[in-house]
Design a protein around this motif. Structure first.
Motif, PDB file in Angstrom:
ATOM      1  N   ASN A 152       1.505  20.749 -21.438  1.00 45.06           N
ATOM      2  CA  ASN A 152       2.284  20.231 -20.320  1.00 45.06           C
ATOM      3  C   ASN A 152       2.140  18.727 -20.124  1.00 45.06           C
ATOM      4  O   ASN A 152       2.792  18.152 -19.246  1.00 45.06           O
ATOM      5  CB  ASN A 152       1.937  20.973 -19.019  1.00 45.06           C
ATOM      6  CG  ASN A 152       0.478  20.805 -18.621  1.00 45.06           C
ATOM      7  OD1 ASN A 152      -0.260  20.021 -19.216  1.00 45.06           O
ATOM      8  ND2 ASN A 152       0.061  21.563 -17.619  1.00 45.06           N
ATOM      9  N   ASN A 153       1.324  18.077 -20.925  1.00 43.12           N
ATOM     10  CA  ASN A 153       1.218  16.620 -20.861  1.00 43.12           C
ATOM     11  C   ASN A 153       1.690  15.966 -22.164  1.00 43.12           C
ATOM     12  O   ASN A 153       1.465  14.783 -22.405  1.00 43.12           O
ATOM     13  CB  ASN A 153      -0.230  16.209 -20.578  1.00 43.12           C
ATOM     14  CG  ASN A 153      -0.327  14.780 -20.084  1.00 43.12           C
ATOM     15  OD1 ASN A 153       0.526  14.308 -19.335  1.00 43.12           O
ATOM     16  ND2 ASN A 153      -1.353  14.069 -20.514  1.00 43.12           N
ATOM     17  N   ASP A 154       2.368  16.740 -23.016  1.00 43.68           N
ATOM     18  CA  ASP A 154       2.771  16.243 -24.329  1.00 43.68           C
ATOM     19  C   ASP A 154       4.117  15.516 -24.287  1.00 43.68           C
ATOM     20  O   ASP A 154       4.912  15.667 -23.358  1.00 43.68           O
ATOM     21  CB  ASP A 154       2.864  17.397 -25.331  1.00 43.68           C
ATOM     22  CG  ASP A 154       1.498  17.922 -25.737  1.00 43.68           C
ATOM     23  OD1 ASP A 154       0.485  17.367 -25.276  1.00 43.68           O
ATOM     24  OD2 ASP A 154       1.454  18.899 -26.518  1.00 43.68           O
ATOM     25  N   VAL A 155       4.344  14.728 -25.329  1.00 39.44           N
ATOM     26  CA  VAL A 155       5.612  14.039 -25.552  1.00 39.44           C
ATOM     27  C   VAL A 155       6.294  14.707 -26.742  1.00 39.44           C
ATOM     28  O   VAL A 155       5.676  14.884 -27.794  1.00 39.44           O
ATOM     29  CB  VAL A 155       5.397  12.545 -25.846  1.00 39.44           C
ATOM     30  CG1 VAL A 155       6.721  11.862 -26.171  1.00 39.44           C
ATOM     31  CG2 VAL A 155       4.716  11.869 -24.670  1.00 39.44           C
ATOM     32  N   VAL A 156       7.561  15.085 -26.566  1.00 41.60           N
ATOM     33  CA  VAL A 156       8.306  15.748 -27.635  1.00 41.60           C
ATOM     34  C   VAL A 156       9.560  14.930 -27.933  1.00 41.60           C
ATOM     35  O   VAL A 156      10.346  14.632 -27.027  1.00 41.60           O
ATOM     36  CB  VAL A 156       8.695  17.184 -27.263  1.00 41.60           C
ATOM     37  CG1 VAL A 156       9.404  17.862 -28.439  1.00 41.60           C
ATOM     38  CG2 VAL A 156       7.485  17.990 -26.830  1.00 41.60           C
ATOM     39  N   ILE A 157       9.739  14.557 -29.207  1.00 40.00           N
ATOM     40  CA  ILE A 157      10.926  13.819 -29.640  1.00 40.00           C
ATOM     41  C   ILE A 157      11.696  14.670 -30.631  1.00 40.00           C
ATOM     42  O   ILE A 157      11.139  15.131 -31.633  1.00 40.00           O
ATOM     43  CB  ILE A 157      10.555  12.473 -30.288  1.00 40.00           C
ATOM     44  CG1 ILE A 157       9.774  11.589 -29.312  1.00 40.00           C
ATOM     45  CG2 ILE A 157      11.800  11.734 -30.747  1.00 40.00           C
ATOM     46  CD1 ILE A 157       8.371  11.312 -29.762  1.00 40.00           C
ATOM     47  N   PHE A 158      12.971  14.881 -30.356  1.00 43.75           N
ATOM     48  CA  PHE A 158      13.891  15.558 -31.269  1.00 43.75           C
ATOM     49  C   PHE A 158      14.890  14.522 -31.745  1.00 43.75           C
ATOM     50  O   PHE A 158      15.547  13.857 -30.932  1.00 43.75           O
ATOM     51  CB  PHE A 158      14.611  16.703 -30.556  1.00 43.75           C
ATOM     52  CG  PHE A 158      15.695  17.367 -31.374  1.00 43.75           C
ATOM     53  CD1 PHE A 158      15.418  18.503 -32.122  1.00 43.75           C
ATOM     54  CD2 PHE A 158      16.993  16.867 -31.392  1.00 43.75           C
ATOM     55  CE1 PHE A 158      16.423  19.129 -32.875  1.00 43.75           C
ATOM     56  CE2 PHE A 158      17.996  17.468 -32.138  1.00 43.75           C
ATOM     57  CZ  PHE A 158      17.702  18.612 -32.884  1.00 43.75           C
TER      58      PHE A 158
END
Length: 451
Positions: A270-276
């Motif tokens: 819940n504190n992660d960064v996700v790039i698509f």
């Protein structure tokens, strides 16, 4: 041949400038005119945004003038050219009564046989070739060499730019060096072990690259996009001390099933960064109302186009955000037209040879202290997305805008809104000044809060 080309370039650019009247890199240019030596300090952000501080002595008085620049590039008769047109000259030193300065304009001409040609300069707004003067020198500035006395040739000590350049110099002499010049690229997934703890616990960066590298017409350009985005985000994660994991779907693995399977398998905190990020063909169904495109998930043009071989970008975005990460960045560089296809062009743009470093605190503000979502696609409904051998116009513009925002020469607080706005504006400018290109207007939605 070159002189004839310069005459045509001058005319073309004069017409261009008249019709449009309405990643930070540093260079030094020295030229002479009328027995006066001029030394210019060029700060280049992008095609629309650059400026020079030009110092010279006239009648025993030292003067410094600030001149704004925009640029346009092209190819003709086997030569590449770049023209920078100056405007809005403003005296930094005391301006005496009646004193004025005509802005200088610069032209670079080169080809494979003559790659390192010195630029030409003129203050003639008509670009008469007989008035062109070749510069004495043109060098890239190493920030470590910028002494205070050197900077004072161009800047007052009370200017924010002076302080920013000193800060850049001091950082380049040690500390963390955020540099995206690494061209290594690997398939599969990988991670580094840097840890970053915030209020909600350890933060990790996930990068999912969906790249149509095997498609015949634009596969090479898409591969360039893949490398650029992978290096960019990997180095950002390293700079802010964030563990990094990448997932690459390309080649014959480029299918909708693999995208959905990969997203489902991602372990996102819940504190992660996700790039698509997607680079490939895109299109719209004839009855589609969603402003975002369908992603064409076929690596062969002989595969039928159906709902199973396509993926709505909006559906991919929802699947990503449903993973519950703190910050979600959804990017696609593809057409948004009726069964469209990305359009290739030979037009190129000035790409800075180096990036003079990022302020790590600005990176942390964007990637550690931000929460929410950013979604940008390369073109509006009914439009193509353009690309060349250097990659997609939108991808180039996004990286450019991100580097500008985190650079030392941008003195304001960094924000994703600024990055999105500048990426849109730069993409529009590239398409507008591309030979034979039609308008390209990216669509963006930014919903981010910062602590």
């Amino acid at each position: 041949m070159k002189k004839q080309l310069l005459r045509r370039i001058g005319l073309l650019f004069f017409l261009f400038a008249f019709a449009n009247a309405k990643g930070q890199s540093l260079y030094e240019i020295v030229f002479e005119a009328s027995d006066i030596t001029y030394k210019a300090f060029l700060v280049y952000f992008n095609e629309q945004d650059a400026y020079m501080r030009i110092g010279y002595t006239y009648k025993g008085k030292y003067n410094v003038v600030d001149v704004k620049y925009q640029s346009v590039t092209g190819q003709e008769d086997g030569y590449n050219y770049l023209v920078m047109v100056g405007s809005n000259p403003r005296f930094i030193t005391n301006q005496e009564k009646g004193q004025s300065y005509n802005p200088d304009h610069f032209i670079w001409v080169w080809n494979d046989q003559n790659p390192n040609q010195l630029p030409y300069v003129t203050d003639d707004p008509n670009f008469d070739a007989s008035h062109l003067i070749q510069c004495k020198s043109y060098i890239e500035i190493d920030p470590k060499t910028m002494t205070d006395s050197y900077l004072r040739q161009f800047f007052r000590t009370d200017e924010p730019e002076y302080q920013a350049l000193r800060k850049m110099r001091d950082a380049s002499a040690g500390a963390i060096n955020y540099n995206t010049s690494d061209n290594n690229s690997n398939s599969g997934s990988s991670s580094n072990n840097n840890n970053n703890n915030t209020g909600s616990g350890k933060s990790k960066m996930h990068l999912l690259l969906v790249i149509n590298t095997d498609i015949g017409d634009i596969g090479q350009s898409c591969a360039v996009d893949q490398k650029a985005m992978e290096v960019e985000f990997r180095e950002i994660a390293k700079a802010v001390g964030m563990p990094f994991e990448k997932y690459i779907i390309n080649g014959e693995k480029f299918t909708r099933d693999n995208v959905e399977r990969t997203i489902k398998s991602m372990q996102v905190g819940n504190n992660d960064v996700v790039i698509f990020y997607y680079s490939g063909h895109g299109f719209r169904w004839s009855n589609q109302t969603d402003k975002y495109p369908q992603l064409d998930m076929r690596y062969s043009e002989y595969t039928p186009l159906t709902e199973k071989t396509s993926l709505p970008l909006s559906a991919a975005a929802k699947a990503i955000t449903d993973k519950g990460g703190r910050l979600n960045i959804i990017l696609s560089d593809c057409c948004n037209s009726d069964i469209g296809r990305n359009q290739m062009t030979s037009t190129t743009f000035m790409a800075s040879r180096s990036f003079q470093g990022a302020e790590i605190q600005k990176l942390k503000k964007l990637f550690i202290d931000s929460r929410g979502s950013i979604m940008i696609t390369g073109s509006s409904p009914g439009e193509y997305s353009w690309c060349n051998i250097n990659g997609g116009f939108f991808t180039l513009s996004f990286i450019q805008a991100l580097k500008e925002e985190i650079g030392y020469m941008r003195t304001g607080a960094p924000s994703w809104e600024h990055i999105a706005e500048n990426a849109v504006r730069s993409t529009q400018y590239k398409a507008k000044n591309c030979n034979g290109c039609k308008p390209q207007n990216p669509v963006s939605a930014v919903r981010v809060s910062q602590r």
